[in-house]
Design an enzyme around this catalytic site. Structure first.
Site, PDB file in Angstrom:
ATOM      1  N   THR A 118      73.010  61.282  88.015  1.00 47.64           N
ATOM      2  CA  THR A 118      74.048  62.464  88.707  1.00 47.64           C
ATOM      3  C   THR A 118      75.210  61.879  89.400  1.00 47.64           C
ATOM      4  O   THR A 118      74.903  61.916  90.917  1.00 47.64           O
ATOM      5  CB  THR A 118      73.111  63.534  89.357  1.00 47.64           C
ATOM      6  OG1 THR A 118      72.386  62.631  90.429  1.00 47.64           O
ATOM      7  CG2 THR A 118      72.193  64.229  88.525  1.00 47.64           C
TER       8      THR A 118
ATOM      9  N   ARG B  25      77.374  48.432  93.290  1.00 44.80           N
ATOM     10  CA  ARG B  25      78.187  49.779  93.743  1.00 44.80           C
ATOM     11  C   ARG B  25      78.162  50.175  95.381  1.00 44.80           C
ATOM     12  O   ARG B  25      77.253  50.236  95.850  1.00 44.80           O
ATOM     13  CB  ARG B  25      77.452  50.926  92.904  1.00 44.80           C
ATOM     14  CG  ARG B  25      77.825  50.782  91.283  1.00 44.80           C
ATOM     15  CD  ARG B  25      76.870  51.775  90.820  1.00 44.80           C
ATOM     16  NE  ARG B  25      75.334  51.609  90.688  1.00 44.80           N
ATOM     17  CZ  ARG B  25      74.501  52.300  90.377  1.00 44.80           C
ATOM     18  NH1 ARG B  25      74.866  53.433  89.597  1.00 44.80           N
ATOM     19  NH2 ARG B  25      73.327  51.966  89.998  1.00 44.80           N
TER      20      ARG B  25
ATOM     21  N   PHE C  13      62.037  58.907  95.015  1.00 44.23           N
ATOM     22  CA  PHE C  13      62.328  58.249  96.180  1.00 44.23           C
ATOM     23  C   PHE C  13      62.348  56.776  95.857  1.00 44.23           C
ATOM     24  O   PHE C  13      62.067  55.958  97.272  1.00 44.23           O
ATOM     25  CB  PHE C  13      61.171  58.679  97.054  1.00 44.23           C
ATOM     26  CG  PHE C  13      61.239  60.197  97.498  1.00 44.23           C
ATOM     27  CD1 PHE C  13      62.561  60.623  98.176  1.00 44.23           C
ATOM     28  CD2 PHE C  13      60.217  61.052  97.090  1.00 44.23           C
ATOM     29  CE1 PHE C  13      62.527  62.238  98.287  1.00 44.23           C
ATOM     30  CE2 PHE C  13      60.368  62.538  97.269  1.00 44.23           C
ATOM     31  CZ  PHE C  13      61.709  62.939  98.301  1.00 44.23           C
ATOM     32  N   LEU C  14      62.324  56.162  94.857  1.00 43.28           N
ATOM     33  CA  LEU C  14      62.327  54.845  94.565  1.00 43.28           C
ATOM     34  C   LEU C  14      63.423  54.194  95.342  1.00 43.28           C
ATOM     35  O   LEU C  14      64.727  54.809  95.287  1.00 43.28           O
ATOM     36  CB  LEU C  14      62.300  54.414  93.213  1.00 43.28           C
ATOM     37  CG  LEU C  14      61.071  55.000  92.295  1.00 43.28           C
ATOM     38  CD1 LEU C  14      61.375  54.475  90.793  1.00 43.28           C
ATOM     39  CD2 LEU C  14      59.847  54.871  92.925  1.00 43.28           C
TER      40      LEU C  14
ATOM     41  N   LYS D 111      65.201  65.596  99.016  1.00 44.91           N
ATOM     42  CA  LYS D 111      65.624  64.446  98.593  1.00 44.91           C
ATOM     43  C   LYS D 111      67.096  64.098  99.246  1.00 44.91           C
ATOM     44  O   LYS D 111      67.316  62.972  99.961  1.00 44.91           O
ATOM     45  CB  LYS D 111      65.811  64.331  97.046  1.00 44.91           C
ATOM     46  CG  LYS D 111      66.534  63.227  96.579  1.00 44.91           C
ATOM     47  CD  LYS D 111      65.918  61.789  96.855  1.00 44.91           C
ATOM     48  CE  LYS D 111      66.816  60.501  96.539  1.00 44.91           C
ATOM     49  NZ  LYS D 111      66.719  60.030  95.212  1.00 44.91           N
TER      50      LYS D 111
ATOM     51  N   CYS E  42      73.158  55.203  96.119  1.00 45.54           N
ATOM     52  CA  CYS E  42      72.522  56.552  96.346  1.00 45.54           C
ATOM     53  C   CYS E  42      73.157  57.008  97.708  1.00 45.54           C
ATOM     54  O   CYS E  42      73.592  58.573  97.951  1.00 45.54           O
ATOM     55  CB  CYS E  42      70.955  56.493  96.678  1.00 45.54           C
ATOM     56  SG  CYS E  42      70.406  55.610  95.230  1.00 45.54           S
TER      57      CYS E  42
ATOM     58  N   GLU F  44      65.776  50.800  95.397  1.00 37.75           N
ATOM     59  CA  GLU F  44      66.386  49.414  94.437  1.00 37.75           C
ATOM     60  C   GLU F  44      65.592  48.392  94.918  1.00 37.75           C
ATOM     61  O   GLU F  44      65.446  47.890  96.152  1.00 37.75           O
ATOM     62  CB  GLU F  44      67.806  49.271  94.392  1.00 37.75           C
ATOM     63  CG  GLU F  44      68.497  50.458  93.440  1.00 37.75           C
ATOM     64  CD  GLU F  44      70.051  50.145  93.120  1.00 37.75           C
ATOM     65  OE1 GLU F  44      70.288  48.613  93.190  1.00 37.75           O
ATOM     66  OE2 GLU F  44      70.815  50.766  93.158  1.00 37.75           O
TER      67      GLU F  44
ATOM     68  N   PHE G 267      63.789  50.941 108.939  1.00 36.72           N
ATOM     69  CA  PHE G 267      65.220  51.474 108.696  1.00 36.72           C
ATOM     70  C   PHE G 267      65.937  51.455 109.990  1.00 36.72           C
ATOM     71  O   PHE G 267      66.744  52.291 110.333  1.00 36.72           O
ATOM     72  CB  PHE G 267      65.133  52.738 107.969  1.00 36.72           C
ATOM     73  CG  PHE G 267      65.872  52.730 106.744  1.00 36.72           C
ATOM     74  CD1 PHE G 267      65.432  52.123 105.432  1.00 36.72           C
ATOM     75  CD2 PHE G 267      67.387  53.220 106.641  1.00 36.72           C
ATOM     76  CE1 PHE G 267      65.991  52.138 104.300  1.00 36.72           C
ATOM     77  CE2 PHE G 267      67.772  53.372 105.494  1.00 36.72           C
ATOM     78  CZ  PHE G 267      67.319  52.826 104.461  1.00 36.72           C
TER      79      PHE G 267
ATOM     80  N   GLY H 224      73.642  46.499 110.185  1.00 37.14           N
ATOM     81  CA  GLY H 224      74.715  45.645 109.365  1.00 37.14           C
ATOM     82  C   GLY H 224      75.917  46.054 109.302  1.00 37.14           C
ATOM     83  O   GLY H 224      76.389  46.645 110.305  1.00 37.14           O
TER      84      GLY H 224
HETATM   85  C1  UGA Z   1      67.760  54.821  98.976  1.00 33.49           C
HETATM   86  C2  UGA Z   1      66.625  55.311  99.786  1.00 33.49           C
HETATM   87  O1  UGA Z   1      66.090  54.654 100.650  1.00 33.49           O
HETATM   88  C3  UGA Z   1      65.289  55.707  98.590  1.00 33.49           C
HETATM   89  O2  UGA Z   1      64.363  56.323  99.368  1.00 33.49           O
HETATM   90  C4  UGA Z   1      66.105  56.595  97.514  1.00 33.49           C
HETATM   91  O3  UGA Z   1      64.832  56.965  96.652  1.00 33.49           O
HETATM   92  C5  UGA Z   1      67.163  55.905  96.735  1.00 33.49           C
HETATM   93  O4  UGA Z   1      68.085  55.702  97.888  1.00 33.49           O
HETATM   94  C6  UGA Z   1      67.638  56.896  95.761  1.00 33.49           C
HETATM   95  O5  UGA Z   1      68.278  57.895  96.201  1.00 33.49           O
HETATM   96  O6  UGA Z   1      67.565  56.921  94.671  1.00 33.49           O
HETATM   97  P1  UGA Z   1      68.465  52.336  97.987  1.00 33.49           P
HETATM   98  O7  UGA Z   1      69.877  53.103  97.668  1.00 33.49           O
HETATM   99  O8  UGA Z   1      68.004  51.539  96.824  1.00 33.49           O
HETATM  100  O9  UGA Z   1      67.487  53.361  98.271  1.00 33.49           O
HETATM  101  O10 UGA Z   1      68.933  51.577  99.303  1.00 33.49           O
HETATM  102  P2  UGA Z   1      68.374  51.439 100.843  1.00 33.49           P
HETATM  103  O11 UGA Z   1      67.161  50.463 100.762  1.00 33.49           O
HETATM  104  O12 UGA Z   1      67.935  52.816 101.318  1.00 33.49           O
HETATM  105  O13 UGA Z   1      69.593  50.545 101.290  1.00 33.49           O
HETATM  106  C7  UGA Z   1      70.981  51.399 101.510  1.00 33.49           C
HETATM  107  C8  UGA Z   1      71.774  50.772 102.332  1.00 33.49           C
HETATM  108  O14 UGA Z   1      71.174  50.689 103.806  1.00 33.49           O
HETATM  109  C9  UGA Z   1      71.940  49.434 102.009  1.00 33.49           C
HETATM  110  O15 UGA Z   1      73.273  48.967 102.053  1.00 33.49           O
HETATM  111  C10 UGA Z   1      71.038  48.504 103.107  1.00 33.49           C
HETATM  112  O16 UGA Z   1      71.627  47.242 103.163  1.00 33.49           O
HETATM  113  C11 UGA Z   1      71.435  49.501 104.392  1.00 33.49           C
HETATM  114  N1  UGA Z   1      70.279  49.245 105.033  1.00 33.49           N
HETATM  115  C12 UGA Z   1      68.987  49.669 104.960  1.00 33.49           C
HETATM  116  C13 UGA Z   1      70.464  48.887 106.562  1.00 33.49           C
HETATM  117  O17 UGA Z   1      71.686  48.332 106.792  1.00 33.49           O
HETATM  118  N2  UGA Z   1      69.691  48.616 107.358  1.00 33.49           N
HETATM  119  C14 UGA Z   1      68.168  48.969 107.083  1.00 33.49           C
HETATM  120  O18 UGA Z   1      67.398  48.819 108.087  1.00 33.49           O
HETATM  121  C15 UGA Z   1      67.932  49.495 106.125  1.00 33.49           C
END
Ligand code: UGA
Length: 378
Positions: A29, A267, A90-91, A143, A199, A93, A188, A192
């Site tokens: 989506t 992305r 809620f996975l 979500k 997402c 990457e 979390f 950064g």
């Molecule tokens: C995110 C959510 O964490 C998942 O739970 C959700 O299922 C998924 O989107 C989705 O909607 O499908 P994701 O996009 O894989 O997962 O990435 P995240 O691990 O959430 O990281 C997102 C961003 O936050 C990245 O740029 C990462 O570097 C940043 N981040 C994350 C930080 O800067 N600091 C942190 O402590 C954690």
């Protein structure tokens, strides 16, 4: 599974759904033109399979869809003998398998508990404490609420990091202190260069659009989105300041291009946005990322190793937290670079090691050079 006949492949959606008691819709989506979630693929498949479904079948939406979508799909399919269920994914990457096998929670939104329990049974022995059974709209909203909250939390951390730099405080200590409150927690909270990916940016935009459409003002999430872009720009400003306001014509090395480590996904990567800002201001950008092919990518000269990307660079920016960066020999790095500026936007390098090798280290949310006297940038 193939041999046991438990997995079959077909050539059409209707064919795949015809004999099924449960049908999962796992379609993308993406963002539409106005920031809303584009649910056209979900709609198209629901309409395609609708007439083929057996009576009593349950259609389960795994895709991230705006609140109200299941109700719209129910009407579009137009069959009172079919059940619609929302069971958001809620996975994350890079950790999809772990997240799948050990989920924090399974959310199931349905018209009745009986239908929800049937879907819950598909997950086998999921503990009751991890199971959340609710209505369709609430499940859909959970979500978006989760991703928008995660984005808000990160933007808050990144803003605190900025304050720490100005106030000569240390973001790591602040995060340990904050996260030790059990109501807040430690996860979390890594500062950064801003959040990205496929997402959080998409879902925050879509939630704002949903709120606007429902006549609600989600000012906090709007501010979070804007502030995230500000944080990308802040990294550029840090770099410019460290280069004594001389960015034009300089060569900037970047370590990491993906939006986070553990994925090859570019992305909405903060690294790419920052690289674009640097190039717009007259710098050239050279990069290394373990998942990105050598060559030219959006005007960035992608090299085959961390050290070759840094060769002759006036400054180095660490944009993604790939573990291999922490083991690069910083003496070799300093020797390879023309300049001495090192902006570690993920706090993955050792500040003391950097400084002892003659680099001017600037992390995120720390005063400067890992709380050691800053060296003058060349
Ligand atoms: C995110 C959510 O964490 C998942 O739970 C959700 O299922 C998924 O989107 C989705 O909607 O499908 P994701 O996009 O894989 O997962 O990435 P995240 O691990 O959430 O990281 C997102 C961003 O936050 C990245 O740029 C990462 O570097 C940043 N981040 C994350 C930080 O800067 N600091 C942190 O402590 C954690």
């Amino acid at each position: 599974m193939l041999v046991a006949g438990r997995l079959r492949f077909g050539t059409g959606n209707a064919e795949a759904a015809r004999d099924a008691q449960f049908v999962f819709l796992c379609l993308p989506t993406p963002s539409g033109a106005g920031g809303q979630a584009d649910t056209s693929l979900v709609h198209a498949v629901a309409l395609e399979i609708g007439p083929a479904l057996q009576s009593g079948a349950t259609v389960i939406t795994k895709s991230t869809v705006p609140v109200g979508t299941c109700e719209i799909l129910e009407k579009a399919i137009g069959r009172s003998d079919i059940n619609l269920v929302s069971n958001p994914e809620f996975l994350a990457e890079g950790t999809a398998l772990r997240d799948c096998l050990h989920p924090d929670r399974i959310v199931i939104g349905a018209r009745s508990e009986v239908i929800a329990r049937r879907v819950a049974d598909l997950y086998g022995s999921i503990s009751e404490s991890r199971l959340i059974i609710t209505d369709l709209a609430s499940a859909e909203l959970i979500k978006y609420a989760s991703n928008a909250y995660l984005a808000t939390r990160l933007t808050f951390v990144n803003s605190l990091a900025e304050i720490c730099e100005a106030a000569k405080a240390d973001i790591q200590s602040v995060m340990v202190g904050m996260g030790s409150d059990h109501r807040i927690g430690h996860a979390f909270l890594r500062p950064g260069p801003g959040w990205g990916g496929s997402c959080l940016p998409k879902d925050t935009q879509a939630l704002v659009e949903t709120a606007d459409r429902l006549g609600c003002d989600l000012a906090v999430v709007k501010a979070v989105i804007a502030q995230n872009v500000y944080h990308h720009r802040r990294i550029v400003q840090k770099l410019i300041k460290a280069l004594d306001d001389q960015l034009m014509g300089r060569c900037i090395a970047m370590w990491g291009l993906t939006f986070k480590a553990g994925t090859d996904d570019l992305r909405h990567s903060p690294a790419l946005h920052i690289a674009q800002l640097l190039r717009d201001m007259g710098a050239s950008v050279r990069a290394y990322d373990p998942t990105v092919a050598v060559g030219s990518l959006q005007g960035i000269d992608v090299r085959s190793s961390a050290l070759s990307a840094a060769e002759g660079a006036h400054a180095l920016l660490v944009a993604t937290e790939w573990p291999e960066f922490a083991s690069v020999d910083l003496a070799s790095l300093a020797a390879a670079m023309t300049g001495h500026v090192l902006i570690d936007a993920r706090n993955v390098l050792d500040p003391a090691d950097a400084v002892s090798n003659g680099l001017s280290y600037f992390g995120i949310g720390m005063a400067h050079s890992g709380n050691q006297p800053a060296q003058v940038a060349v």
